[in-house]
Design a protein around this motif. Structure first.
Motif, PDB file in Angstrom:
ATOM      1  N   GLU A 143       0.815  -1.218   0.000  1.00 26.02           N
ATOM      2  CA  GLU A 143       0.000   0.000   0.000  1.00 26.02           C
ATOM      3  C   GLU A 143       0.846   1.264   0.000  1.00 26.02           C
ATOM      4  O   GLU A 143       0.543   2.241  -0.691  1.00 26.02           O
ATOM      5  CB  GLU A 143      -0.946   0.017   1.199  1.00 26.02           C
ATOM      6  N   PHE A 144       1.917   1.285   0.770  1.00 30.19           N
ATOM      7  CA  PHE A 144       2.698   2.516   0.896  1.00 30.19           C
ATOM      8  C   PHE A 144       4.047   2.445   0.197  1.00 30.19           C
ATOM      9  O   PHE A 144       4.738   3.451   0.096  1.00 30.19           O
ATOM     10  CB  PHE A 144       2.859   2.871   2.376  1.00 30.19           C
ATOM     11  N   LEU A 145       4.424   1.272  -0.288  1.00 33.06           N
ATOM     12  CA  LEU A 145       5.597   1.200  -1.142  1.00 33.06           C
ATOM     13  C   LEU A 145       5.185   1.656  -2.540  1.00 33.06           C
ATOM     14  O   LEU A 145       4.060   1.396  -2.958  1.00 33.06           O
ATOM     15  CB  LEU A 145       6.135  -0.231  -1.210  1.00 33.06           C
ATOM     16  N   PRO A 146       6.068   2.326  -3.268  1.00 32.44           N
ATOM     17  CA  PRO A 146       5.691   2.842  -4.595  1.00 32.44           C
ATOM     18  C   PRO A 146       5.709   1.766  -5.670  1.00 32.44           C
ATOM     19  O   PRO A 146       6.380   1.884  -6.694  1.00 32.44           O
ATOM     20  CB  PRO A 146       6.760   3.912  -4.848  1.00 32.44           C
ATOM     21  N   ALA A 167       8.870  13.686   1.023  1.00 30.31           N
ATOM     22  CA  ALA A 167       7.955  13.215  -0.021  1.00 30.31           C
ATOM     23  C   ALA A 167       7.173  12.000   0.452  1.00 30.31           C
ATOM     24  O   ALA A 167       5.962  11.884   0.210  1.00 30.31           O
ATOM     25  CB  ALA A 167       8.749  12.866  -1.281  1.00 30.31           C
ATOM     26  N   THR A 168       7.842  11.110   1.156  1.00 30.47           N
ATOM     27  CA  THR A 168       7.195   9.892   1.645  1.00 30.47           C
ATOM     28  C   THR A 168       6.170  10.207   2.725  1.00 30.47           C
ATOM     29  O   THR A 168       5.049   9.690   2.713  1.00 30.47           O
ATOM     30  CB  THR A 168       8.252   8.919   2.189  1.00 30.47           C
ATOM     31  N   ARG A 169       6.529  11.070   3.674  1.00 32.96           N
ATOM     32  CA  ARG A 169       5.607  11.428   4.740  1.00 32.96           C
ATOM     33  C   ARG A 169       4.390  12.178   4.194  1.00 32.96           C
ATOM     34  O   ARG A 169       3.259  11.944   4.630  1.00 32.96           O
ATOM     35  CB  ARG A 169       6.326  12.267   5.798  1.00 32.96           C
ATOM     36  N   LEU A 170       4.608  13.065   3.225  1.00 34.76           N
ATOM     37  CA  LEU A 170       3.491  13.788   2.616  1.00 34.76           C
ATOM     38  C   LEU A 170       2.554  12.810   1.908  1.00 34.76           C
ATOM     39  O   LEU A 170       1.325  12.948   1.979  1.00 34.76           O
ATOM     40  CB  LEU A 170       4.019  14.831   1.624  1.00 34.76           C
ATOM     41  N   LEU A 190      10.382   4.263   5.719  1.00 30.85           N
ATOM     42  CA  LEU A 190      10.945   5.537   6.172  1.00 30.85           C
ATOM     43  C   LEU A 190      12.445   5.433   6.435  1.00 30.85           C
ATOM     44  O   LEU A 190      13.199   6.372   6.173  1.00 30.85           O
ATOM     45  CB  LEU A 190      10.212   6.011   7.430  1.00 30.85           C
ATOM     46  N   LYS A 191      12.887   4.299   6.942  1.00 34.03           N
ATOM     47  CA  LYS A 191      14.321   4.095   7.152  1.00 34.03           C
ATOM     48  C   LYS A 191      15.045   3.936   5.817  1.00 34.03           C
ATOM     49  O   LYS A 191      16.153   4.437   5.634  1.00 34.03           O
ATOM     50  CB  LYS A 191      14.550   2.863   8.027  1.00 34.03           C
ATOM     51  N   PHE A 192      14.390   3.250   4.886  1.00 32.86           N
ATOM     52  CA  PHE A 192      15.015   2.988   3.586  1.00 32.86           C
ATOM     53  C   PHE A 192      15.229   4.277   2.801  1.00 32.86           C
ATOM     54  O   PHE A 192      16.325   4.519   2.272  1.00 32.86           O
ATOM     55  CB  PHE A 192      14.146   2.017   2.789  1.00 32.86           C
ATOM     56  N   VAL A 193      14.180   5.111   2.691  1.00 28.99           N
ATOM     57  CA  VAL A 193      14.289   6.313   1.844  1.00 28.99           C
ATOM     58  C   VAL A 193      15.227   7.359   2.427  1.00 28.99           C
ATOM     59  O   VAL A 193      15.662   8.271   1.715  1.00 28.99           O
ATOM     60  CB  VAL A 193      12.900   6.942   1.587  1.00 28.99           C
ATOM     61  N   ALA A 194      15.530   7.247   3.715  1.00 28.56           N
ATOM     62  CA  ALA A 194      16.455   8.205   4.328  1.00 28.56           C
ATOM     63  C   ALA A 194      17.876   8.032   3.791  1.00 28.56           C
ATOM     64  O   ALA A 194      18.687   8.961   3.830  1.00 28.56           O
ATOM     65  CB  ALA A 194      16.449   8.048   5.845  1.00 28.56           C
TER      66      ALA A 194
END
Length: 278
Positions: A20-23, A193-196, A245-249
């Motif tokens: 759901e939240f992975l692109p 971008a991810t949090r938004l 969130l850890k990955f995209v950081a």
């Protein structure tokens, strides 16, 4: 009998929670999984089931970001009572989320027959996975990643929120992929971008789940599979959010781009060979 068994609900709930939240497109992966399990993807009960179990993933967002959500909602209520409070970013952000949800609601209601009909085809999913990959790669390359969450504006929220329409019309494009790509083009950093994307997804996906609940129950989805699928979706989505969130950081979106292309090409092959029915 239910159109979906409890065992199938567990599998679909896990797929929903992970994607759901992975692109990578949760809708696309659900349709592929349904096809592999010989579940008719265009059945009203199946469409409704897919929308309802999204509520589990949204509940995971609400729990994971509960402190942020309480802060933003509290600021909104304070601003309604006190003019001075309306200068705070959290108050404005709450209104932006509301406004940014309107376009997808309007299009969703107007295009419902298309969304649940011709556009539900796995051929559309396969093409959208690949096209969306190109958009995501370009956005990650174009973006300067120089703006944080506190730098977001009304324009950002409206553009990112409206981009959800792409995923609504073209399952496989990915709501997360569309919103994150748009945010990156607007020069937000990957975490912002991810949090938004998370915050803008809350009202749209919750509304879709509630809207489809009656139809899902009334067309044979079954209360037990719905409950199980939603619960599994919640647990898996919570873990997925923490990981993302850890990955995209520390990483780009290239891994998701490659994965989407591989899945899209594989899906084209399965459809062309007759292994899957579109």
């Amino acid at each position: 009998m239910s159109a979906i068994s409890v065992g199938q609900a567990v599998v679909l709930g896990a797929v929903e929670g992970v994607t759901e939240f992975l692109p990578v497109s949760s809708t696309g992966h659900l349709k592929i999984t349904e096809g592999l399990m010989n579940i008719p993807v265009d059945d009203d009960a199946v469409v409704g089931f897919s929308a309802v179990i999204q509520v589990g993933a949204i509940a995971a967002v609400l729990v994971y970001f509960r402190k942020d959500i309480v802060r933003i909602v509290s600021a909104w209520f304070r601003g309604l009572r006190d003019r001075e409070e309306r200068h705070h970013h959290d108050y404005r952000f709450a209104w932006w989320v509301i406004y940014a949800t309107i376009p997808i609601v309007v299009v969703g209601l107007a295009a419902k027959p298309l969304i649940e009909g011709p556009l539900a085809s796995l051929w559309v999913v396969a093409g959208s996975l690949i096209v969306g990959s190109g958009v995501m790669w370009a956005a990650d390359q174009m973006g300067r990643h120089k703006r944080g969450e506190d730098d977001t504006s009304f324009k950002d929220a409206m553009l990112v929120g409206s981009s959800q329409i792409l995923a609504l019309l073209f399952p496989g494009f990915s709501r997360s992929g569309a919103t994150m790509s748009t945010a990156l083009i607007l020069d937000l950093d990957r975490v912002a971008a991810t949090r938004l994307s998370f915050f803008l997804g809350i009202p749209a996906l919750t509304g879709a789940g509630i809207y489809e609940l009656k139809d899902a129950l009334g067309t044979g989805a079954g209360a037990a599979p719905l409950a199980v699928g939603t619960a599994v979706s919640f647990v898996v989505a919570y873990a997925s959010i923490a990981w993302l969130l850890k990955f995209v950081a520390k990483h780009s979106f290239n891994a998701f781009v490659v994965y989407r292309i591989v899945v899209g090409l594989a899906l084209f092959g399965l459809l062309a060979s007759g292994v899957l029915d579109s």
